[in-house]
Design a protein around this motif. Structure first.
Motif, PDB file in Angstrom:
ATOM      1  N   LYS A   1       0.828  -1.348  -0.054  1.00  0.00           N
ATOM      2  CA  LYS A   1       0.085  -0.142  -0.119  1.00  0.00           C
ATOM      3  C   LYS A   1       0.906   1.224  -0.132  1.00  0.00           C
ATOM      4  CE  LYS A   1      -3.545  -2.418   0.355  1.00  0.00           C
ATOM      5  NZ  LYS A   1      -4.514  -2.933  -0.832  1.00  0.00           N
ATOM      6  N   ILE A   2       0.326   2.121  -0.832  1.00  0.00           N
ATOM      7  CA  ILE A   2       1.280   3.375  -0.976  1.00  0.00           C
ATOM      8  C   ILE A   2       0.253   4.510  -0.918  1.00  0.00           C
ATOM      9  CG2 ILE A   2       2.939   4.892  -1.981  1.00  0.00           C
ATOM     10  CD1 ILE A   2       3.778   2.444  -3.914  1.00  0.00           C
TER      11      ILE A   2
ATOM     12  N   THR B   1      -2.801   3.976  -6.956  1.00  0.00           N
ATOM     13  CA  THR B   1      -3.513   3.982  -8.258  1.00  0.00           C
ATOM     14  C   THR B   1      -2.524   3.971  -9.530  1.00  0.00           C
ATOM     15  OG1 THR B   1      -5.422   4.858  -7.300  1.00  0.00           O
ATOM     16  CG2 THR B   1      -5.289   4.875  -9.558  1.00  0.00           C
ATOM     17  N   LEU B   2      -1.635   4.681  -9.524  1.00  0.00           N
ATOM     18  CA  LEU B   2      -0.307   5.061 -10.590  1.00  0.00           C
ATOM     19  C   LEU B   2       0.459   3.641 -10.539  1.00  0.00           C
ATOM     20  CD1 LEU B   2       0.512   8.769  -9.926  1.00  0.00           C
ATOM     21  CD2 LEU B   2      -1.029   7.764 -11.641  1.00  0.00           C
ATOM     22  N   THR B   3       0.609   2.963  -9.600  1.00  0.00           N
ATOM     23  CA  THR B   3       1.713   1.745  -9.675  1.00  0.00           C
ATOM     24  C   THR B   3       1.149   0.391  -9.299  1.00  0.00           C
ATOM     25  OG1 THR B   3       2.080   2.505  -7.101  1.00  0.00           O
ATOM     26  CG2 THR B   3       3.516   3.453  -8.990  1.00  0.00           C
ATOM     27  N   ILE B   4       0.744   0.332  -8.029  1.00  0.00           N
ATOM     28  CA  ILE B   4       0.555  -1.011  -7.403  1.00  0.00           C
ATOM     29  C   ILE B   4      -0.831  -1.509  -8.408  1.00  0.00           C
ATOM     30  CG2 ILE B   4      -0.179  -2.411  -5.687  1.00  0.00           C
ATOM     31  CD1 ILE B   4       2.684  -1.471  -5.504  1.00  0.00           C
ATOM     32  N   ASP B   5      -1.892  -0.723  -8.483  1.00  0.00           N
ATOM     33  CA  ASP B   5      -3.244  -0.990  -8.974  1.00  0.00           C
ATOM     34  C   ASP B   5      -3.031  -1.443 -10.573  1.00  0.00           C
ATOM     35  OD1 ASP B   5      -4.284  -0.883  -6.717  1.00  0.00           O
ATOM     36  OD2 ASP B   5      -5.076   0.976  -6.947  1.00  0.00           O
TER      37      ASP B   5
ATOM     38  N   LYS C   1       8.319   3.818   3.006  1.00  0.00           N
ATOM     39  CA  LYS C   1       7.841   3.101   1.927  1.00  0.00           C
ATOM     40  C   LYS C   1       8.926   2.586   1.053  1.00  0.00           C
ATOM     41  CE  LYS C   1       3.625   3.211   3.242  1.00  0.00           C
ATOM     42  NZ  LYS C   1       2.706   1.828   3.289  1.00  0.00           N
ATOM     43  N   ILE C   2       9.844   3.245   0.738  1.00  0.00           N
ATOM     44  CA  ILE C   2      10.925   3.042  -0.203  1.00  0.00           C
ATOM     45  C   ILE C   2      11.808   1.694   0.649  1.00  0.00           C
ATOM     46  CG2 ILE C   2      13.237   3.567  -0.924  1.00  0.00           C
ATOM     47  CD1 ILE C   2      11.953   6.374  -1.401  1.00  0.00           C
ATOM     48  N   ASP C   3      12.132   1.863   1.885  1.00  0.00           N
ATOM     49  CA  ASP C   3      12.706   0.672   2.766  1.00  0.00           C
ATOM     50  C   ASP C   3      11.990  -0.519   2.805  1.00  0.00           C
ATOM     51  OD1 ASP C   3      14.658   2.717   3.096  1.00  0.00           O
ATOM     52  OD2 ASP C   3      13.802   3.267   5.156  1.00  0.00           O
ATOM     53  N   SER C   4      10.571  -0.442   2.809  1.00  0.00           N
ATOM     54  CA  SER C   4       9.785  -1.651   3.002  1.00  0.00           C
ATOM     55  C   SER C   4       9.531  -2.181   1.532  1.00  0.00           C
ATOM     56  CB  SER C   4       8.363  -1.338   3.557  1.00  0.00           C
ATOM     57  OG  SER C   4       7.601  -0.364   2.723  1.00  0.00           O
ATOM     58  N   PHE C   5       9.835  -1.581   0.519  1.00  0.00           N
ATOM     59  CA  PHE C   5       9.482  -1.934  -0.899  1.00  0.00           C
ATOM     60  C   PHE C   5      10.511  -2.806  -1.392  1.00  0.00           C
ATOM     61  CE2 PHE C   5       8.726  -1.382  -5.630  1.00  0.00           C
ATOM     62  CZ  PHE C   5       7.630  -1.788  -5.433  1.00  0.00           C
ATOM     63  N   ALA C   6      11.681  -3.090  -0.790  1.00  0.00           N
ATOM     64  CA  ALA C   6      12.628  -3.943  -1.197  1.00  0.00           C
ATOM     65  C   ALA C   6      12.246  -5.506  -1.130  1.00  0.00           C
ATOM     66  CB  ALA C   6      13.977  -3.720  -0.087  1.00  0.00           C
TER      67      ALA C   6
END
Length: 765
Positions: free
Chosen positions: A246-247, A269-273, A379-384
């Motif tokens: 989630k972002i 909406t722009l990325t994950i979805d 969010k960047i740290d948890s996106f790895a």
């Protein structure tokens, strides 16, 4: 797309310039290779017009076939552990093998003496005998049993020739007598006799675990299923992780109004979805293609064929059941996932990962308040995603295995261990190159339109389709400029004969279809899947492309074949167009959209890895492939170049007409390529009984005939067994086809049958 350049960032850094330089190097090298291929193709046409088959001078090849059949039958039931144990203790079976080797060496010595009496040079004698072995024991390119015998015969002959060359170096001569064979100096020896005996018995005990002929084929089928399952599961894990990420950060309009105005679109909406459903769509399509193309039924075909070729009793000539259509498609299940999902999944997974990180880093750099920066950094740290590398390894393993397996379709039993190793490494380097080049191309396409496709998700399919269509057009035009047209190739073609009047059969001739309500569904899915698979297949190693192309298949016979020249040129053109387009997009992204490749470690490492594993791996793969043919291939390394020529149209559109049974029996029956078979009821019982008796006499591998029996048998073979053997093979093939129809997909049938009637043509110097 928002962009952000930090103080001190150099957007035109060394990796960017080096990537463009590597592209120029590849273009120049490809132009040189393409010109050389055009020249070699012209030379081939001259060799083909002047081809003379000196191997016809080598007579009594049927005797060698009988010797090699017994030789292969002796060691066929031995596994690796058995062979290692026999190297430590010479038993009776090992002595029988050595006796057959001596018998084969005597046959070769006789033929060498006959050719020397015709005043042929030594090199010509060597090439003539090797050509006779290949053409005499291997009836057609898909004759796997014959190719195995020819490989063993060539190894024995070259062993004699190598010893002769060593003796000639000392100005002496070697005479092959009838004395007992010398002990093998390469066998393993333990320090003491007791140790050697204990080791031998222990290895034989372990070999009992895999002694059954079905064990090894079952293990390989299970390994294929595990690779397919691992690739699917890792893709599912990435989709699940991406879907649950989630972002909840709103996307700003532009840099000037970043502190005042925001849109109602979030980064979610722009990325994950966008990317998670797209990855799921590709995975579901691949699974649906595997299911509706009935590739699952090929697992049973593969297991049955591997078991048949592993049984010593099936090696006798009276039970030579080989259906070319089934042999050609036996690896479809293993390759279906690789050619439809592995490469697209890898490219979109890593491209989406880098695009999302780049957008978050840009937002972090443009944010004015510390709270937003902290949220974005969290969010960047948890996106790895550590599992992303496992998915990439799964895709890479699937592509490597698919390329290696595609080459095994024709050469499963005629490759030495060194050949298999060299070709496998060539597949590894080519896989690295195709994965790197593709992910760079997809990433550079998605970066400038990331916000646009985020707003209008359906446009990502339109943009990707337009990019693929543009690449295909450029590649087709380039191949036409260099005169590369596969329809003009007359040798090594895979000829098919239709047995159904289904719609668009020309595009489905290497597939399966059903009747009634299933015909449209299976046909449409197969066509779409075959077109989609071209994105991956055209980047495969050139010899691996030949027999898995969905619409235009060729046999991999010789590096002088125009078919191999065409796929080499096509692969190089694909790589060139891909990298040239990527270089142009990289320059446009930097100049027009302010792309800062060093903004994130992911995009920075992407160009670094592309410079190390892109063009260099392409050169390494082709260099290893050249070494494979020039040094390790047992035929081409000794100057023997054979191609297969069929005086038939590529597509025989006659589903209602049968095979003329009055045709040459050698071209139809001995090659076991019956397309429309005679029913069992139409065969006379007297002929069947005589054929059975004749087959029993020929296939008695336990008794060694005397010289008088060999002469009488070979003299009467053509007159006595031609009609009887013809009926016998037809009955066996009919039984084999009935087993095929009783598989797990009994409601489907092959659109066309592979017709292998033809002849070998020698194009050696």
């Amino acid at each position: 797309m928002l962009s952000y350049i930090r103080p001190g960032d150099i957007i035109w850094d060394v990796p960017v310039v080096l990537f463009c330089v590597w592209t120029v190097v590849l273009v120049v090298a490809s132009l040189i290779v393409l010109s050389c291929l055009r020249r070699e193709t012209k030379k081939f046409q001259k060799r083909l017009s002047k081809a003379d088959n000196k191997e016809d001078l080598v007579r009594d090849i049927a005797k060698l076939d009988f010797i090699m059949a017994r030789y292969v039958q002796q060691f066929l039931g031995q596994g690796i552990l058995d062979k290692l144990a026999n190297s430590l203790s010479k038993d009776e079976k090992e002595n029988q093998i050595e006796t057959l080797r001596v018998e084969a060496k005597q046959w070769f010595a006789t033929k060498v003496e006959e050719l020397n009496g015709m005043k042929f040079p030594e090199k010509v004698v060597k090439r003539t005998i090797l050509s006779a072995i290949r053409t005499g024991l291997t009836r057609h390119p898909l004759d796997l049993r014959g190719s195995r015998r020819s490989l063993e015969a060539a190894k024995i002959f070259l062993e004699v020739e190598d010893k002769k060359e060593k003796m000639n170096f000392l100005d002496t001569s070697m005479i092959i007598g009838t004395k007992s064979p010398e002990p093998d100096s390469s066998s393993l020896v333990c320090p003491t006799v007791a140790c050697q005996w204990v080791t031998s018995k222990f290895l034989k005990l372990l070999s009992l675990l895999v002694s059954h002929p079905n064990t090894i084929p079952l293990l390989f089928v299970f390994f294929s299923f595990v690779v397919w399952l691992y690739d699917c599961i890792t893709d599912m894990v990435i989709i699940e992780l991406l879907w649950n990420f989630k972002i909840p950060i709103m996307y700003p309009v532009n840099e000037s109004f970043i502190a005042e105005e925001v849109t109602y679109l979030s980064y979610q909406t722009l990325t994950i979805d966008l990317y998670a459903p797209l990855l799921l769509l590709i995975l579901l399509f691949s699974l649906m293609f595997t299911l509706l193309s009935c590739s699952c039924s090929r697992l049973s075909d593969r297991y049955r064929l591997a078991t048949m070729y592993a049984r010593p009793l099936c090696e006798i000539s009276g039970q030579n059941m080989q259906d070319p259509t089934t042999l050609l498609a036996r690896y479809d299940f293993q390759m279906s996932q690789a050619i439809t999902a592995s490469l697209p999944q890898f490219c979109l997974q890593f491209a989406a990962y880098m695009v999302i990180l780049y957008m978050l880093e840009t937002l972090k750099g443009l944010s004015v308040d510390q709270a937003t920066q902290d949220t974005v950094q969290e969010k960047i740290d948890s996106f790895a995603f550590s599992s992303l590398w496992f998915s990439g390894m799964g895709s890479g393993l699937s592509l490597v295995v698919a390329q290696y397996t595609a080459f095994k379709i024709q050469h499963e039993h005629d490759l030495t261990f060194s050949q298999r190793t060299v070709y496998f490494f060539s597949c590894v380097f080519n896989t690295i190159a195709m994965m790197t080049s593709s992910v760079v191309f997809v990433t550079l396409i998605l970066l400038p339109v990331s916000t646009y496709i985020g707003r209008y998700h359906i446009m990502i399919l339109v943009i990707l389709f337009a990019a693929i269509l543009g690449l295909g057009t450029l590649i087709s035009v380039t191949l036409a400029i260099f005169g590369m047209d596969p329809t003009t190739i007359t040798t090594d073609r895979v000829v098919t004969r239709f047995q159904t009047n289904n719609l668009l059969t020309a595009f489905l001739r290497f597939s399966q279809v059903a009747s009634g309500q299933w015909a449209t569904l299976l046909g449409a899915t197969t066509i779409v899947g075959n077109i989609f698979s071209l994105l991956t297949i055209n980047l495969f190693l050139p010899p691996s492309q030949l027999l898995i192309h969905p619409f235009c298949k060729f046999y991999a016979t010789s590096p002088r074949s125009p078919a191999l020249h065409y796929v080499i040129a096509k692969q190089l053109v694909y790589y060139n167009i891909l990298l040239i387009t990527s270089s142009i997009l990289l320059c446009v992204d930097i100049n027009e959209y302010g792309f800062n490749y060093s903004l994130t470690p992911a995009t920075k490492n992407l160009l670094v890895y592309a410079n190390l594993t892109g063009v260099p791996c392409i050169f390494l793969a082709l260099l290893i492939l050249f070494k494979f043919y020039s040094s390790y291939d047992i035929w081409t390394s000794n100057g023997v170049h054979l191609v297969y020529q069929q005086d038939l149209p590529t597509i025989i559109d006659s589903p209602e007409s049968g095979v003329d049974m009055d045709e040459d029996s050698n071209s139809v029956c001995d090659q076991t390529n019956i397309t429309l078979l005679i029913p069992d009821e139409s065969v006379d019982m007297n002929d069947d009984e005589s054929a059975t008796i004749d087959s029993t006499i020929i296939s008695n591998g336990d008794t060694t005939p005397t010289d008088e029996q060999n002469e009488s048998t070979e003299a009467d073979r053509d007159n006595l067994t031609k009609k009887k053997r013809k009926i016998r093979i037809v009955k066996h093939t009919a039984k084999l086809n009935r087993k095929m129809k009783n598989s797990c997909c009994s409601f489907v049938t092959d659109v066309a049958m592979v017709d292998v009637r033809g002849k070998w043509v020698n194009v050696s110097d």
